[in-house]
Structures are given as structure tokens and as C-alpha cells.
Enzyme design. Structure first.
Site, mmCIF file in Angstrom:
data_model
loop_
_atom_site.group_PDB
_atom_site.id
_atom_site.type_symbol
_atom_site.label_atom_id
_atom_site.label_comp_id
_atom_site.label_asym_id
_atom_site.label_seq_id
_atom_site.Cartn_x
_atom_site.Cartn_y
_atom_site.Cartn_z
ATOM 1 N N ASP A 30 77.658 -3.195 -20.455
ATOM 2 C CA ASP A 30 78.958 -2.629 -20.838
ATOM 3 C C ASP A 30 80.023 -3.697 -20.655
ATOM 4 O O ASP A 30 79.853 -4.634 -19.863
ATOM 5 C CB ASP A 30 79.282 -1.405 -19.976
ATOM 6 N N LYS A 35 82.946 0.017 -14.398
ATOM 7 C CA LYS A 35 81.816 0.920 -14.625
ATOM 8 C C LYS A 35 80.514 0.274 -14.168
ATOM 9 O O LYS A 35 79.697 0.877 -13.483
ATOM 10 C CB LYS A 35 81.757 1.232 -16.128
ATOM 11 N N THR A 121 76.735 7.882 -32.960
ATOM 12 C CA THR A 121 76.799 8.691 -34.175
ATOM 13 C C THR A 121 77.679 7.977 -35.205
ATOM 14 O O THR A 121 78.870 7.761 -34.961
ATOM 15 C CB THR A 121 77.385 10.084 -33.844
ATOM 16 N N PHE A 150 70.435 13.499 -29.745
ATOM 17 C CA PHE A 150 70.676 14.946 -29.853
ATOM 18 C C PHE A 150 70.860 15.625 -28.497
ATOM 19 O O PHE A 150 70.858 16.852 -28.414
ATOM 20 C CB PHE A 150 69.526 15.617 -30.614
ATOM 21 N N LEU A 151 70.979 14.847 -27.409
ATOM 22 C CA LEU A 151 71.069 15.475 -26.082
ATOM 23 C C LEU A 151 72.340 16.311 -25.944
ATOM 24 O O LEU A 151 73.310 16.120 -26.683
ATOM 25 C CB LEU A 151 71.028 14.416 -24.976
ATOM 26 N N ASN A 206 75.046 18.739 -35.724
ATOM 27 C CA ASN A 206 76.266 19.138 -35.008
ATOM 28 C C ASN A 206 77.190 19.986 -35.881
ATOM 29 O O ASN A 206 77.814 20.930 -35.406
ATOM 30 C CB ASN A 206 77.016 17.906 -34.484
ATOM 31 N N CYS A 258 81.645 15.895 -28.819
ATOM 32 C CA CYS A 258 80.927 15.612 -30.080
ATOM 33 C C CYS A 258 81.320 16.491 -31.265
ATOM 34 O O CYS A 258 81.616 15.969 -32.334
ATOM 35 C CB CYS A 258 79.425 15.721 -29.841
#
Ligand SMILES: NC(=O)c1ccc[n+]([C@@H]2O[C@H](COP(=O)([O-])OP(=O)(O)OC[C@H]3O[C@@H](n4cnc5c(N)ncnc54)[C@H](O)[C@@H]3O)[C@@H](O)[C@H]2O)c1
Length: 429
Positions: A30, A35, A121, A150-151, A206, A258
Site C-alpha cells: 500500500d 496503514k 470493481t 463478491f465478498l 451488485n 459498494c
């Protein structure tokens, strides 16, 4: 396999920990040094069930490390998974800045035959742009793929370990074979398809779920007009096997990190390909307006919100997460304050940092439901956290008139009314 996950946000950390738990060597990368520092110490910067334990376990097993160095990560990776954010741009298309920036940064260190897969996405056409960008800086042979995610937040570790399906969008057998090796351990169906189909599958899933929510909200509006109860209607239609009982959530509209973004982006994408007035555009507009229409309606039921003391229960966008992206609370609280109300809110996990009592004295976050509802003229139940829906509201009814806005239809209206509250649900009288 050695895998780099670029972007250690929600999807990135979950994927990194799970891929490591399968025996792979995983590097989480990252640009956010803070983080990475936290992750190196085994601290997850957000709440997600079971994640911190898995992360620490994999770090101890030396399968999972974190870095901010593209050189260190990419130069030893066979598979590179891009999981950076794709927020909506001001024109509501997907903002691909972070995806493209990561392509630029990884290109100089790419190894021969590496696979660069987009998990973020993104709309069709993005992988091609990414490959072009990488080729400007790298002469090595590499492959591109689409690996949509898809979680669900709140059960992300479970979902990643037990996927309904894995979707791999690619052009080359080499990519399908290699990614099959990574995923076959899940024993889930693996769908091989074109890159565009994989990207469309993510937006479609979604948008379909968001459409179900919007659809039942529109039916709830009609029930409100004629005395029908939306929950009874759902029960009746759900017994039809073509329809089913699951995934009907009448409420203030869909939120979260999302759905709003993905529907908006698919709507914006539709406009770019000449499908201006399509369903996705309508759903996006209906959902954006819904919460404000309901608030105006609710306001009438309590003769205005000015000078009212209001309890807001649930700040996250759904239970089991502290994620507040597009949560109903982020619209309800500012609206109530703008109308002159003062608010005590409670959430078991989430913190409304932009709207705390330090910055807005009209809003105080308190430690439990009891403190939030003490002295309240109205109670907004926004999220179905167990600690909220299992609270014995009848036992705490005060002498003053009090209204419960049950925005998730979680309470028993008869019991609440019997205790002396005015009950307002969604699509039920
Ligand atoms: N959150 C979900 O439930 C979910 C589910 C499915 C798919 N997705 C998709 O997955 C993607 C990531 O979502 P998220 O919720 O994890 O996002 P997030 O905002 O939590 O995390 C994105 C991370 O990417 C990092 N980043 C940005 N630019 C970078 C760069 N150039 N190099 C390295 N790191 C960089 C950021 O610092 C951040 O840590 C999005 O496209 C989203 O739509 C999210």
C-alpha cells in the site's frame, strides 16, 4: 505461489490473509505508510470478524508480510492482484486513478510471465487500458486478468474462504490454469469467461441486489398508502420459488461501500454507451432521493424535529462492520441537526468521526442503547445490530410521548404500540 496484493484496504487485507492461509506467500502493498505500519504490527485498521486473528496467524507463519515498496513486492511475485479503491468520480463514472497509478508503479519491476489481475470493481475496457499503460514501461511478457470480488463486509473472511463462485476473466489458457491452481482448494465453481463478462458480472450482481432493495421499497411505499404490511407481502411472495424469501430489505434505501457506487458507476457507464434512461439510472435516482422523502414524511409524524431530542441507533451501514461509507446515519444525523434536533447516537462498533460532539455539539455518541434513548422524543432504529434489536424498548418507555422509527422493520409493532410508543415502520402501519 508468491502473490502481491496492491491496496491493503478492506478487500486487500482480507484477500491477503486468506490467500496466505492457503499456503501462499503473500505481500500486502500500500502507499499508505500508516496503514502498513499498523498491519505490520498485526493491527487491522477496521473491524471485520475473524480477520485480525487470521492476519496475526499468517504473519507468525511468515507467509504474510506488508510493504510500501513496489520494487520489493513486484520483483518476487508471480501473481499481482490490484485491489485499490475505485470511488465514483464527480460525473459518477468509476475513478480509475488509483488503478492506473498502481499500473505505472508496478510496471518497472514486473517479472516474466507474471499475471496482473484487477480485483477492484472496474468497467469493461479498464484491463485493456491498464495493459497499455504497463507496456509503456515494461518489455517483459505478462498477462492480464479480471478477478472480481463478491465478498460481503461483516462476513468477509467466511465469504472469501467459502465463495459461491470464483469468476476469472482472461484470454489465455495460461492464466486460467494458474488462477485455477490458486482457487481450486475452495471446491467452489470456477467460472472462466471473457474479461468484459467478468467485469460486467460484478456490476450486475451488485446492481441486481440493489434493484431488489429498490423494488421492495417502492412496494413498501404503496403498502403505506393502503394499509397493507410489507412484511406480510414479502412472506406471501417469498413462498413462490421463483422469488424466494431471502434478500428483501425494506428500509431507507441501500447504502454501504459498494452498492451506491457500483449502481452509480454502471449507470454512468450506460450513459457513455448510449443507454441514458435505463433501469440503472432510475434505480440510482430513486435510491438517492428515498431517504430524504422518508425523513420529510417522518418529520410530519412528530410535528417537526426542531428542539426534539432524538436517539439514533446504528451508525454503520449494516451490522458487524464499522464501515460508515454511505450509511443512512450519515444522511439522517446531518438532516436532523439541520432541522434543530439534538442527537444521542449509539453503535457497537462505528464512530461518526466527522460528526462527533467535538465538531457538532448537537450530536453526542454514547456507550449504549439505554443512554441514547434516555429522554428521547424519537428513536431512529437504523441498523439491526443484535444489541439494538434485542433491547427491551417496552421496559424503557417514558411518560413523555415517544416515537420509534423502525427503519429496518425489526420490532414487533403491536408490542411497541402496547408499551405506549408511536410506532412508524417502513411499509407497515
Ligand atoms: N469493500 C467491499 O466490500 C468490496 C467488495 C467487493 C469489491 N470491492 C471493490 O474492491 C476495491 C477496493 O475496495 P476497498 O473497500 O477494499 O477499498 P479501500 O478504500 O478500503 O482500500 C483501498 C486501498 O488502496 C490503497 N491504494 C490507493 N492507491 C494505491 C496505489 N497506487 N498503490 C497501492 N495502494 C493504493 C489505499 O491506500 C487503500 O488502502 C474497490 O474497487 C471496490 O469497489 C469492495
Amino acid at each position: 505461489m508468491t502473490i502481491t496484493i496492491i491496496g491493503t484496504g478492506f478487500v486487500g487485507v482480507v484477500s491477503a490473509a486468506v490467500y496466505a492461509s492457503l499456503g501462499n506467500r503473500v505481500i500486502g502493498l500500500d502507499i499508505d505508510q500508516n496503514k502498513i505500519n499498523k498491519l505490520k504490527k498485526g493491527q487491522v485498521p477496521f473491524f471485520e470478524a475473524d480477520l485480525e486473528e487470521l492476519l496475526i496467524e499468517q504473519q507468525k507463519a511468515k507467509r504474510l508480510t506488508f510493504t510500501t515498496s513496489y520494487q520489493e513486492a513486484i520483483s518476487q511475485s508471480e501473481i499481482i492482484v490490484i485491489a485499490v479503491g475505485t470511488p465514483s468520480a464527480p460525473d459518477e463514472t468509476a475513478d480509475l486513478r488509483y488503478v492506473m497509478k498502481s499500473a505505472e508503479s508496478l510496471a518497472p519491476y514486473l517479472q516474466k510471465d507474471a499475471i496482473v489481475a484487477i480485483k477492484s470493481t472496474v468497467p469493461p475496457g479498464t484491463l485493456e487500458k491498464l495493459i497499455k499503460k504497463i507496456k509503456k514501461q515494461s518489455k517483459v511478457k505478462f498477462y492480464g486478468a479480471s478477478l472480481p470480488e463478491f465478498l460481503r463486509e461483516g462476513s468477509a473472511v467466511y465469504d472469501t474462504l467459502h465463495p459461491d463462485r470464483i469468476v476469472i476473466g482472461a484470454q489465455d489458457d495460461f492464466v486460467f490454469k494458474k488462477l485455477d491452481q490458486l482457487y481450486e482448494v475452495f471446491k467452489a465453481p470456477i467460472v472462466h469467461c471473457s474479461v468484459a463478462s467478468a467485469q460486467m458480472a460484478k456490476y450486475t450482481a451488485n446492481t441486481y441486489l440493489a434493484t431488489r432493495i429498490t423494488f421492495i421499497n417502492e412496494i413498501a411505499n404503496l403498502c403505506q398508502k393502503n394499509g397493507a404490511d410489507i412484511e406480510e407481502v414479502i412472506n406471501a411472495i417469498g413462498l413462490d420459488q421463483r422469488i424466494g424469501q431471502h434478500y428483501w430489505y425494506p428500509g431507507l434505501g441501500y447504502g454501504g461501500s459498494c452498492f451506491p457506487k457500483d449502481v452509480k458507476e454502471l449507470a454512468a457507464y450506460s450513459r457513455t454507451v448510449g443507454e441514458e434512461g435505463n433501469l440503472m439510472n432510475k434505480i440510482n435516482e430513486i435510491n438517492k432521493q428515498r431517504i430524504f422523502d422518508l425523513l420529510i414524511d417522518f418529520e410530519k409524524k412528530v410535528n417537526g424535529f426542531a428542539d426534539k431530542k432524538i436517539a439514533v441507533l446504528g451508525l454503520s451501514f449494516k451490522p458487524n462492520t464499522d464501515d460508515m461509507r454511505e450509511a443512512p446515519s450519515t444522511k439522517v444525523i446531518p438532516y436532523l441537526i439541520s432541522k434543530g434536533a439534538s442527537i444521542k447516537s449509539y453503535d457497537p462498533m462505528a464512530n461518526y468521526e466527522e460528526f462527533t460532539n467535538e465538531k457538532h455539539k448537537e450530536h453526542q455518541q454514547v456507550a449504549n442503547v439505554k443512554q441514547a434513548i434516555k429522554g428521547a422524543d424519537a428513536i431512529f432504529l437504523l441498523v439491526e445490530w443484535p444489541k439494538i434489536v434485542n433491547f427491551p424498548f417496552p421496559e424503557f418507555k417514558e411518560k413523555r410521548p415517544q416515537t420509534i422509527f423502525d427503519c429496518r422493520n425489526q420490532l414487533d409493532p403491536d408490542e411497541i404500540k402496547k408499551a405506549g410508543y408511536q410506532y412508524v415502520g417502513i411499509g407497515r402501519s
